[in-house]
Design a protein around this motif. Structure first.
Motif: not given
Length: 198
Positions: A13, A99, A102, A119, A121, A160, A162
């Motif tokens: 994402a 989200v 996803i 993710i 961002t 997951t 980030a």
């Protein structure tokens, strides 16, 4: 050891809103060697998001084979300037919509037993039409996202990550802590924070 027998599903994402333009070169530089290293039969879905999130974009998804691998490596360079984005798509960053996308991509590919979500961002929730536009994610949105991710990841191994950018965490909409504590909880595999430079 058991999970290593299965092909993996990688979901990226990627925030393409205006505040992320300065990181565009880092993104393509980071993702290209990753795509090149993936074995055949793994799946990749890149979800660009801003005011909305786009899934199933042909230039940015597919089951890895030599042709798809080459296409992903070439197309990722144009992710921030893709001409198919609707007007205003890059104006804001709606994290809940990302989200939700996803969760939908995982649900649409339930045959994969291993999911890796990445993710990327600045984690500034900045929603069009709100005043002020940048703010923490609401309790209602957090509950919705948590439910969606829990349902999508139920019965499959999920990790997951980030990718953390060098950003000002004091901005009013900075929401990485909310995602880690309320959405990607230990029950759904947790949320690992890794600096983009790693």
């Amino acid at each position: 050891k058991e999970l290593s027998k299965y092909p993996a599903h990688y979901i990226f994402a990627v925030d393409v809103s205006g505040t992320m333009d300065k990181y565009s070169q880092f993104v393509s530089t980071a993702l290209t060697p990753f795509f090149q290293a993936l074995p055949n039969n793994d799946r990749v879905d890149v979800i660009p998001f801003g005011t909305d999130a786009k899934i199933n974009m042909l230039n940015y998804c597919g089951v890895i084979n030599p042709q798809v691998r080459t296409a992903l490596c070439n197309n990722i360079k144009g992710l921030y300037k893709d001409p198919s984005y609707p007007k205003g798509f890059k104006g804001y960053t709606d994290v809940p919509k990302a989200v939700d996308a996803i969760a939908k991509v995982i649900q649409n590919n339930r045959e994969y037993k291993v999911n890796v979500i990445v993710i990327l961002t600045d984690f500034r929730n900045d929603e069009k039409g709100d005043s002020p536009s940048e703010h923490k994610i609401s309790k209602q949105d957090l509950e919705y996202m948590s439910t969606a991710i829990a349902a999508a990841t139920n019965g499959v191994y999920t990790r997951t990550v980030a990718l953390e950018l060098p950003v000002d965490k004091n901005k009013p909409g900075y929401c990485l802590d909310q995602l880690q504590n309320k959405v990607f909880t230990e029950e759904t595999g947790g949320l690992e924070i890794v600096p983009l430079t790693n």
